[in-house]
Design an enzyme around this catalytic site. Structure first.
Site, short mmCIF file in Angstrom:
data_model
loop_
_atom_site.label_atom_id
_atom_site.label_comp_id
_atom_site.label_asym_id
_atom_site.label_seq_id
_atom_site.Cartn_x
_atom_site.Cartn_y
_atom_site.Cartn_z
N ASN A 16 42.43 59.54 86.11
CA ASN A 16 43.18 59.81 84.87
C ASN A 16 42.37 59.42 83.64
OD1 ASN A 16 46.03 60.94 85.22
ND2 ASN A 16 45.90 59.43 86.87
N LEU A 94 52.92 44.27 83.25
CA LEU A 94 52.62 43.57 82.01
C LEU A 94 53.70 42.53 81.69
CD1 LEU A 94 51.45 46.51 79.70
CD2 LEU A 94 50.20 45.32 81.52
N ASN A 108 52.26 54.83 80.38
CA ASN A 108 51.84 54.77 81.78
C ASN A 108 52.07 56.13 82.42
OD1 ASN A 108 51.06 53.58 84.29
ND2 ASN A 108 53.22 53.46 84.87
N HIS A 110 53.02 57.89 86.15
CA HIS A 110 53.54 57.54 87.47
C HIS A 110 53.65 58.82 88.32
CE1 HIS A 110 55.61 55.08 90.39
NE2 HIS A 110 56.47 56.07 90.54
N ASP A 142 58.09 49.44 79.18
CA ASP A 142 58.92 48.32 78.72
C ASP A 142 58.72 47.16 79.70
OD1 ASP A 142 60.37 48.95 80.97
OD2 ASP A 142 62.13 49.69 79.90
C1 GRF Z 1 47.76 57.76 89.78
O1 GRF Z 1 48.38 58.40 90.85
C2 GRF Z 1 48.80 57.29 88.77
O2 GRF Z 1 49.90 58.12 88.70
C3 GRF Z 1 49.17 55.94 89.31
O3 GRF Z 1 48.00 55.41 89.82
C4 GRF Z 1 47.11 56.45 90.20
C5 GRF Z 1 45.83 56.20 89.47
O4 GRF Z 1 44.83 57.11 89.85
N1 GRF Z 1 49.78 55.13 88.29
P1 GRF Z 1 43.46 57.16 89.06
O5 GRF Z 1 42.86 55.75 89.15
O6 GRF Z 1 43.74 57.54 87.65
O7 GRF Z 1 42.61 58.15 89.78
#
Ligand code: GRF
Length: 201
Positions: A16, A94, A108, A110, A142
């Site tokens: 990401n 956090l 974030n 998810h 949050d």
């Molecule tokens: C992703 O699936 C995200 O949704 C979750 O953790 C994973 C992180 O993947 N919170 P990356 O490290 O960004 O490849």
């Protein structure tokens, strides 16, 4: 227009983070990653940052209380004048202190359609439950675990033949599009939080 100063916090592979970097480099996202912080020394996310000439920092959580650790991070975020904190696979909850310091300025991503299946291994939870549709969610952070106001969601169909890996990889493709979009909306001042609701202006 000034570029939004963002920090990315990541514990792992950082795909990401890479999607955010790519969106910035292609001009799709008007922002600048001023610092990448990890709680894992060997996180691949740090290597990605290095490759793109982005400031990066490993902050060890060893022998530190949660708030003490978060204070170290927050100090760095202030030092770099960070305007938005993006959690991208950051495997820590956090502290209320951190959340307060950056109120409504922490996002974030998810890998489920929240509020379904918060916490770890969301894709597996969805698969085991037998849902037909899952997806991903970008939300503000949050004090809870994956409970903050939802910014954007994208649905992904669950197939009978899916394994945790195959579903996770289709969801991840969506994550890589959705996260830069949400950041971009924030960067252009188009997100307004009204209680639990995020209005897109
Ligand atoms: C992703 O699936 C995200 O949704 C979750 O953790 C994973 C992180 O993947 N919170 P990356 O490290 O960004 O490849």
């Amino acid at each position: 227009m000034n570029r939004l100063r963002i920090a990315v916090l990541a514990s792992g592979r950082g795909s990401n983070l890479q999607a955010i970097i790519d969106a910035i480099e292609s001009g799709e996202l008007n922002a600048e990653i001023v610092i990448v912080i990890s709680d894992k020394k060997n996180a691949y996310a740090l290597k990605r940052a290095k490759r793109h000439g982005i400031n990066r920092l490993f902050i060890s959580p060893k022998d530190k209380k949660r708030e003490e650790y978060d204070k170290e991070i927050v100090n760095q975020l202030h030092k770099y004048n960070v305007e938005l904190v993006c959690l991208a696979g950051f495997m820590r909850i956090l502290s209320p202190y951190f959340v307060k310091e950056f109120k409504n300025r922490i996002m974030n991503i998810h890998p489920t359609l929240l509020p379904s299946f918060p916490g770890l291994h969301g894709q597996k939870q969805a698969l085991d439950y037998g849902v037909k549709i899952s997806g991903c969610t970008v939300h503000f952070v949050d004090e809870g675990c994956d409970t903050g106001p939802i910014i954007l969601q994208k649905a992904v169909e669950v197939l009978d033949t899916d394994t945790e890996e195959s579903l996770s990889s289709r969801i991840l493709e969506c994550e890589h599009k959705l996260y830069p979009q949400a950041i971009s909306l924030f960067a252009s001042g188009r997100l307004k939080i009204l209680g639990r609701k995020v209005i897109i202006l």
